[in-house]
Design an enzyme around this catalytic site. Structure first.
Site, short mmCIF file in Angstrom:
data_model
loop_
_atom_site.label_atom_id
_atom_site.label_comp_id
_atom_site.label_asym_id
_atom_site.label_seq_id
_atom_site.Cartn_x
_atom_site.Cartn_y
_atom_site.Cartn_z
N PRO A 131 0.83 -1.22 0.00
CA PRO A 131 0.00 0.00 0.00
C PRO A 131 0.86 1.26 0.00
O PRO A 131 1.78 1.38 0.80
CB PRO A 131 -0.82 -0.11 1.28
CG PRO A 131 -0.28 -1.27 2.04
CD PRO A 131 0.67 -2.01 1.20
N GLU A 132 0.55 2.15 -0.92
CA GLU A 132 1.26 3.43 -1.00
C GLU A 132 0.33 4.52 -0.48
O GLU A 132 -0.81 4.26 -0.10
CB GLU A 132 1.64 3.71 -2.46
CG GLU A 132 2.62 2.71 -3.06
CD GLU A 132 4.05 2.91 -2.55
OE1 GLU A 132 4.30 3.96 -1.92
OE2 GLU A 132 4.87 2.03 -2.78
#
Ligand SMILES: [Zn+2]
Length: 269
Positions: A2-3
């Site tokens: 996840p960014e």
């Protein structure tokens, strides 16, 4: 992994579903995440969630006298589910609210659930984070000033969370393409004009990703499905050997700081 856009979309999904609700209990099935889940986290019952904020890739559940800090690590996801929803093998942590629960699923267990009393900004994980890329604080003048003392490649500078927080490998490559800047250029060579283009490109790239994620929001709030890292169409990222979408030249791949960088040598001089 996840960014920042996934974390921001998660925050937008959680905030209206948790704000104003009283925590009725905590269920820890596996305390061994990146750091052990503490006794303070286990005794959060009775507190009211005031808001859900974000700093970099950390979600901050504001409980008034402190914050529950959540990080998704390499593989984590959060969902809001009906009470009593059976837990899967990787569902390590639940925050209970009576009529719903917040559940952390994290197969690789690099995520974190921590309690920060008082001002979360002073927590050791947050105190040294750089400027928020989506905030007004990051503009041409600020980016220009930040880069003056750094001879490192601009791509690596962008990914250094002590300078700008939350611009990961994908978004650094994509932002530099949009700004027409070679990823190997030294950070301190960035002109004010290029700083203007790059700061705008970073915001546009992140905002487009957040917008792309908005449509998958229902996947991680509600149904017990696969939680949402969203697919996007990239300009250069992961496109080595393919034609540039703008000029047709072959997209190149190089290594910078043990990470792959993708760029077009024609569009990014
Ligand atoms: Zn090109």
């Amino acid at each position: 992994m996840p960014e920042l856009p996934e974390v921001e979309v998660t925050r937008r999904g959680l905030a209206p579903r948790l704000a104003g609700r009283v925590i009725s209990g905590v269920e820890v099935r596996e305390p061994r995440l990146r750091w052990p889940i503490s006794a303070e986290v286990r005794s959060l019952a009775g507190r009211t969630v005031k808001a859900v904020r974000r700093r970099g890739k950390y979600l901050l559940v504001d409980c008034g006298d402190g914050h529950l800090i959540l990080h998704l690590g390499m593989s984590g996801s959060l969902r809001v589910l009906p009470p009593g929803t059976p837990a899967g093998k990787h569902d390590h942590f639940d925050l209970l609210f009576g009529d719903r629960l917040l559940r952390l699923r994290d197969p690789r267990r690099f995520g974190a659930v921590l309690w920060a009393p008082g001002d979360a900004k002073m927590h050791r994980l947050l105190a040294h984070l750089g400027v928020e890329p989506l905030s007004r604080a990051l503009d041409a003048a600020r980016l220009h000033a930040l880069t003056r003392a750094h001879r490192t490649a601009i791509k690596l500078f962008l990914m250094d969370a002590r300078r700008i927080v939350g611009v990961g490998n994908i978004y650094a490559s994509e932002s530099l393409f949009r700004a027409g800047i070679n990823p190997r250029m030294k950070a301190n060579r960035l002109s004010l004009e290029k700083s203007r283009r790059l700061s705008a490109a970073i915001k546009l790239t992140l905002r487009k990703a957040i917008r792309a994620g908005g449509s998958t929001l229902r996947d991680f709030v509600g149904a017990d499905g696969n939680a949402g890292y969203f697919q996007q169409r990239y300009w250069v990222y992961d496109r080595a050997g393919k034609p540039c979408r703008r000029c047709g030249s072959t997209v190149k791949k190089i290594q910078q700081g043990q990470r792959s960088t993708y760029y077009c040598a024609t569009c990014q001089r």
